[in-house]
Design an enzyme around this catalytic site. Sequence first.
Site, short mmCIF file in Angstrom:
data_model
loop_
_atom_site.label_atom_id
_atom_site.label_comp_id
_atom_site.label_asym_id
_atom_site.label_seq_id
_atom_site.Cartn_x
_atom_site.Cartn_y
_atom_site.Cartn_z
N HIS A 159 0.85 -1.19 0.00
CA HIS A 159 0.00 0.00 0.00
C HIS A 159 0.89 1.26 0.00
O HIS A 159 2.06 1.21 0.40
CB HIS A 159 -0.89 -0.05 1.25
CG HIS A 159 -1.64 1.21 1.51
ND1 HIS A 159 -1.16 2.19 2.35
CD2 HIS A 159 -2.80 1.66 0.99
CE1 HIS A 159 -2.02 3.20 2.35
NE2 HIS A 159 -3.02 2.90 1.54
N VAL A 195 1.63 3.75 1.76
CA VAL A 195 2.48 4.23 2.86
C VAL A 195 3.57 3.22 3.25
O VAL A 195 4.38 3.50 4.13
CB VAL A 195 1.67 4.59 4.14
CG1 VAL A 195 0.65 5.66 3.84
CG2 VAL A 195 1.03 3.36 4.77
N LYS A 196 3.60 2.07 2.63
CA LYS A 196 4.56 1.04 3.03
C LYS A 196 5.95 1.32 2.45
O LYS A 196 6.11 2.17 1.58
CB LYS A 196 4.07 -0.34 2.59
CG LYS A 196 2.70 -0.70 3.18
CD LYS A 196 2.70 -0.68 4.70
CE LYS A 196 1.44 -1.27 5.32
NZ LYS A 196 0.24 -0.42 5.17
N ASN A 197 6.95 0.57 2.95
CA ASN A 197 8.33 0.89 2.56
C ASN A 197 8.69 0.42 1.15
O ASN A 197 9.79 0.68 0.66
CB ASN A 197 9.33 0.42 3.61
CG ASN A 197 9.43 -1.09 3.71
OD1 ASN A 197 9.05 -1.81 2.79
ND2 ASN A 197 9.95 -1.58 4.81
N LEU A 198 7.77 -0.27 0.51
CA LEU A 198 7.88 -0.58 -0.93
C LEU A 198 6.44 -0.54 -1.43
O LEU A 198 5.57 -1.18 -0.84
CB LEU A 198 8.47 -1.97 -1.15
CG LEU A 198 8.72 -2.39 -2.61
CD1 LEU A 198 9.88 -3.38 -2.70
CD2 LEU A 198 7.49 -2.98 -3.26
#
Length: 307
Positions: free
Chosen positions: A197, A199-202
């Site tokens: 999603h 906001v995730k780090n990937l």
Amino acid sequence: MENRHIAFSPPDITEEEIAEVADTLRSGWITTGPKTKKFENEIAAFCHTSKAVCLNSATACAEMSLRVLGIGPGGDEVITSAYTYTASASVAVHVGATLVLVDTQPDSYEMDYEKLESAITEKTKAIIPVDLGGVICDYDKIYDIVEKKKSLFRPSTEIQKKMGRIAVVADGAHAFGATKNGKHSGEIADFTSFSFHAVKNLTTAEGGAAVWRDIDGIDNEEIYKQFMLLSLHGQSKDALAKTQLGAWEYDIIAPYYKCNMTDIMASLGLVQLRRYPSILARRKEIIEKYNEGLKDLDLSVLNHYGG
Ligand SMILES: Cc1ncc(COP(=O)(O)O)c(C=O)c1O
């Protein structure tokens, strides 16, 4: 003091991602196809697993993992942490299982492992530990408990029989790229779902991946095929396979679900994975900034490198 607006986790998108998405848009193939398959292979290599499946969210990945395991109505119980995002719990409800919530340990985001042990019954089919903030739970302890309670386990499907114990289905929505004792998230629990999603780090805008550890006596290609059927209406061929000359005919083997990843999403993911070391380095820089800025306050901050 000057007021500053700090945006909530804006996506880290460069011209490289934009070019790869444009390449997909121009290619004539925008739904699940070669880029999704490539992204799956790269995720499996990154997580040190035999295979990976990319779908439209971590929620879909967790739900389909429970379905692959044959967990559903008729009394099956699924345990997860009371402190989490709603999706860790809702997937148990989606498959028709009974949700069992276990409270956290004092001053911790992890389940209280004594309470976890006492929540296990003859009906327990899966435990969903949540690796909040990318901090990997104590899986040694979780597997010890599962092992200890093995005699209670009542398998009802072939894969459950082969496993012979409760399945550990990690909610790794925050944990892609996290490691513990030299192992990557994905190679620790039986099944793990990651979120991509925004906001995730990937990120792939929305999206997720499911990975699993090899299971003795179960063919990984069969597990992969089950994920494909479950995520694409139960169609015996995916859209790309149907376009091959003379291969238009397919069957619907059951009225399944629709949660596949598109090649547009996978293009973002392929570039993000290439850029991943620098994306993670930037995240670490931000963590250090927060830690430094908060250190004189009477606050305890999450230890992101806890394992
Ligand atoms: C702990 C946790 N699990 C699951 C999810 C669901 O992820 P997705 O939005 O990719 O379905 C989230 C979403 O942020 C989450 O925080």
